[in-house]
Scaffold this motif. Sequence first.
Motif, PDB file in Angstrom:
ATOM      1  N   LYS A 147      47.047  39.385  43.178  1.00 53.41           N
ATOM      2  CA  LYS A 147      46.595  38.708  41.967  1.00 53.41           C
ATOM      3  C   LYS A 147      47.635  38.798  40.852  1.00 53.41           C
ATOM      4  O   LYS A 147      47.782  37.869  40.049  1.00 53.41           O
ATOM      5  CB  LYS A 147      45.270  39.318  41.497  1.00 53.41           C
ATOM      6  CG  LYS A 147      44.110  39.077  42.446  1.00 53.41           C
ATOM      7  CD  LYS A 147      42.800  39.546  41.862  1.00 53.41           C
ATOM      8  CE  LYS A 147      42.368  38.670  40.717  1.00 53.41           C
ATOM      9  NZ  LYS A 147      41.018  39.015  40.229  1.00 53.41           N
ATOM     10  N   LEU A 167      32.322  42.607  49.137  1.00 54.85           N
ATOM     11  CA  LEU A 167      32.470  41.169  49.313  1.00 54.85           C
ATOM     12  C   LEU A 167      31.190  40.407  48.980  1.00 54.85           C
ATOM     13  O   LEU A 167      31.169  39.178  49.048  1.00 54.85           O
ATOM     14  CB  LEU A 167      32.870  40.857  50.767  1.00 54.85           C
ATOM     15  CG  LEU A 167      34.214  41.423  51.238  1.00 54.85           C
ATOM     16  CD1 LEU A 167      34.454  41.070  52.692  1.00 54.85           C
ATOM     17  CD2 LEU A 167      35.346  40.907  50.368  1.00 54.85           C
ATOM     18  N   VAL A 174      39.636  45.019  40.963  1.00 51.03           N
ATOM     19  CA  VAL A 174      39.780  43.774  41.702  1.00 51.03           C
ATOM     20  C   VAL A 174      38.414  43.119  41.839  1.00 51.03           C
ATOM     21  O   VAL A 174      37.454  43.756  42.261  1.00 51.03           O
ATOM     22  CB  VAL A 174      40.358  44.018  43.112  1.00 51.03           C
ATOM     23  CG1 VAL A 174      40.544  42.692  43.839  1.00 51.03           C
ATOM     24  CG2 VAL A 174      41.672  44.773  43.024  1.00 51.03           C
ATOM     25  N   VAL A 217      42.491  33.936  49.409  1.00 47.57           N
ATOM     26  CA  VAL A 217      42.463  34.919  50.490  1.00 47.57           C
ATOM     27  C   VAL A 217      41.534  34.429  51.586  1.00 47.57           C
ATOM     28  O   VAL A 217      40.355  34.142  51.349  1.00 47.57           O
ATOM     29  CB  VAL A 217      42.000  36.296  49.980  1.00 47.57           C
ATOM     30  CG1 VAL A 217      41.908  37.289  51.139  1.00 47.57           C
ATOM     31  CG2 VAL A 217      42.957  36.816  48.918  1.00 47.57           C
ATOM     32  N   LEU A 260      42.526  47.286  48.672  1.00 41.65           N
ATOM     33  CA  LEU A 260      42.288  46.977  47.264  1.00 41.65           C
ATOM     34  C   LEU A 260      43.590  46.879  46.481  1.00 41.65           C
ATOM     35  O   LEU A 260      43.758  45.995  45.618  1.00 41.65           O
ATOM     36  CB  LEU A 260      41.384  48.045  46.641  1.00 41.65           C
ATOM     37  CG  LEU A 260      39.909  47.654  46.504  1.00 41.65           C
ATOM     38  CD1 LEU A 260      39.299  47.373  47.874  1.00 41.65           C
ATOM     39  CD2 LEU A 260      39.129  48.719  45.771  1.00 41.65           C
ATOM     40  N   LEU A 309      45.275  43.588  47.286  1.00 42.80           N
ATOM     41  CA  LEU A 309      44.615  42.479  46.592  1.00 42.80           C
ATOM     42  C   LEU A 309      45.013  42.448  45.115  1.00 42.80           C
ATOM     43  O   LEU A 309      45.246  41.372  44.546  1.00 42.80           O
ATOM     44  CB  LEU A 309      43.097  42.602  46.725  1.00 42.80           C
ATOM     45  CG  LEU A 309      42.504  42.286  48.098  1.00 42.80           C
ATOM     46  CD1 LEU A 309      41.026  42.648  48.151  1.00 42.80           C
ATOM     47  CD2 LEU A 309      42.694  40.804  48.436  1.00 42.80           C
ATOM     48  N   THR A 319      36.345  40.897  43.966  1.00 45.12           N
ATOM     49  CA  THR A 319      36.611  40.534  45.347  1.00 45.12           C
ATOM     50  C   THR A 319      35.362  40.142  46.127  1.00 45.12           C
ATOM     51  O   THR A 319      35.214  40.513  47.274  1.00 45.12           O
ATOM     52  CB  THR A 319      37.268  41.715  46.081  1.00 45.12           C
ATOM     53  OG1 THR A 319      36.486  42.890  45.862  1.00 45.12           O
ATOM     54  CG2 THR A 319      38.674  41.942  45.615  1.00 45.12           C
ATOM     55  N   SER A 320      34.426  39.435  45.528  1.00 42.56           N
ATOM     56  CA  SER A 320      33.330  38.914  46.334  1.00 42.56           C
ATOM     57  C   SER A 320      33.892  37.849  47.269  1.00 42.56           C
ATOM     58  O   SER A 320      35.014  37.361  47.087  1.00 42.56           O
ATOM     59  CB  SER A 320      32.244  38.317  45.448  1.00 42.56           C
ATOM     60  OG  SER A 320      32.693  37.108  44.864  1.00 42.56           O
ATOM     61  N   ASP A 327      34.823  34.786  45.436  1.00 38.82           N
ATOM     62  CA  ASP A 327      35.986  35.017  44.577  1.00 38.82           C
ATOM     63  C   ASP A 327      37.275  35.047  45.396  1.00 38.82           C
ATOM     64  O   ASP A 327      38.314  34.544  44.963  1.00 38.82           O
ATOM     65  CB  ASP A 327      35.832  36.322  43.804  1.00 38.82           C
ATOM     66  CG  ASP A 327      34.725  36.238  42.756  1.00 38.82           C
ATOM     67  OD1 ASP A 327      34.453  35.128  42.291  1.00 38.82           O
ATOM     68  OD2 ASP A 327      34.131  37.281  42.442  1.00 38.82           O
ATOM     69  N   LEU A 328      37.215  35.685  46.582  1.00 39.46           N
ATOM     70  CA  LEU A 328      38.392  35.703  47.450  1.00 39.46           C
ATOM     71  C   LEU A 328      38.786  34.290  47.863  1.00 39.46           C
ATOM     72  O   LEU A 328      39.977  33.965  47.931  1.00 39.46           O
ATOM     73  CB  LEU A 328      38.116  36.553  48.692  1.00 39.46           C
ATOM     74  CG  LEU A 328      38.106  38.068  48.520  1.00 39.46           C
ATOM     75  CD1 LEU A 328      37.880  38.741  49.874  1.00 39.46           C
ATOM     76  CD2 LEU A 328      39.405  38.566  47.913  1.00 39.46           C
TER      77      LEU A 328
END
Length: 441
Positions: free
Chosen positions: A398, A344, A260, A272, A391, A394, A262-263, A266-267
């Motif tokens: 996606k 993140l 994933v 999100v 995770l 998430l 997920t920074s 990016d979220l």
Amino acid sequence: MNTSRHTRIIVELSQASEKLDVVYSNISNKIHRFPSSLRRLDDGDYIVPRMVAIGAYHHGLPELEDMEEIKKAATYHFCRDLGLRPEAVYEKVLTVAEDARSCYTDGEAVGALVHVTGADFAAMMFRDGCFLLQIMLWLLQEDGSGAGRGAPSFTCRFNSMAALRDLFLLENQIPWVVLQTLMDCRPHVFPDVLCAFIAYMGKFFQLHTDTDLLRGSKTLELDGRYKPPHLLALLHFHQSGGLSTSEELQLRGIETLPPVVTSAMDLAEIGVKLTPSRSAEFRDMALAKGTLFPVLSMPPLFLSELTACWLVNMAAFEATQAFPLGAATGEYTVSSYLTLLSMLMDRVEDVHELCAKRLILSDFTSDRTLAFFLGGLTSYLYVNDRYIGILRQLADHKRKRWVWIAIHRFVYRHHKTIVTVLSIISVLIGIFHALLSINKP
């Protein structure tokens, strides 16, 4: 292989097994060294005390000798306030000195006590234990003037972040049996003072603007199910939110995690929403369903020299705990929290995003905040099922909502252009309506 050599090998294996049995049979009470896997991260900020040595590992360092006189004075005040002679209190500590000494016999740790006599060790535990408890009393009596009511003037030397930092270093602890023995001398005062003090320390992790950290602090409540090995463990227990539920008692860190990206930025692109959770307990992180997109909530964090050091030492404490003990006393909560926060962050813009969402308030620069989380710390930490679950959620989001995500990503990346185009269209429509009204008979 001859018989004598065979016998010697069997004896060596048996002795090694017995030695490990001794080490791990009482691991919950040990005063551990900072884990070797994390030592490479230390640049003098996380392991060695700067002002006061507590316990055996750093006792006698020349640069810390000045505080020894304050320890003696604090011990005198502690005994005087009890209405007991110092000799009587010392005798009580002496009865548990051997038990306390056994807490330092974990692997390489035994070397720190080779040249310390039984009498010297008992005296060390006596002074350090009395000092800790008396300092708690003085700090909790603060009236805002910088010195505790009734505390001698020399205690202003202790009211510094460097001294508070030292109290919660993994290698700067004394066994709980010593503190418990001394607290039993004041059963009408402790453990309330201890719990209030830990709650006071916990306030440093919270986003705050009020300089009076004591006002309105929530007192830690102990239900008797958990007996900490030392003071750092009790702070860890408080910040983790207490004992874990049965479904959280899983050790993670080896299995393949969902891929994933997920920074924080990016979220935001995949819809999100990041939001602070309602409590300051590090276990309080979750991904909840929203109308179209999920919401990731996490406890907000005030990051400073003090809290960064405590976080690393609490994570180091978790690394010393054998499964399932580590899970049962906090289920790697701090490690999982730090790992999720670091996940993140990929660039400085992510730090800005987390600050804007009030998930982080930092005394550090954005670059230094990023360096703290991406400095390699989380590469050596275990994570729990709560982290793994987030995770997986998430990854599912996606996979299942890819159409909505594609639309949201397009709008997110081009929203300025879209706003500009809509504004131009609005102006053109206005002009068109005006022209129509002029041409009407």
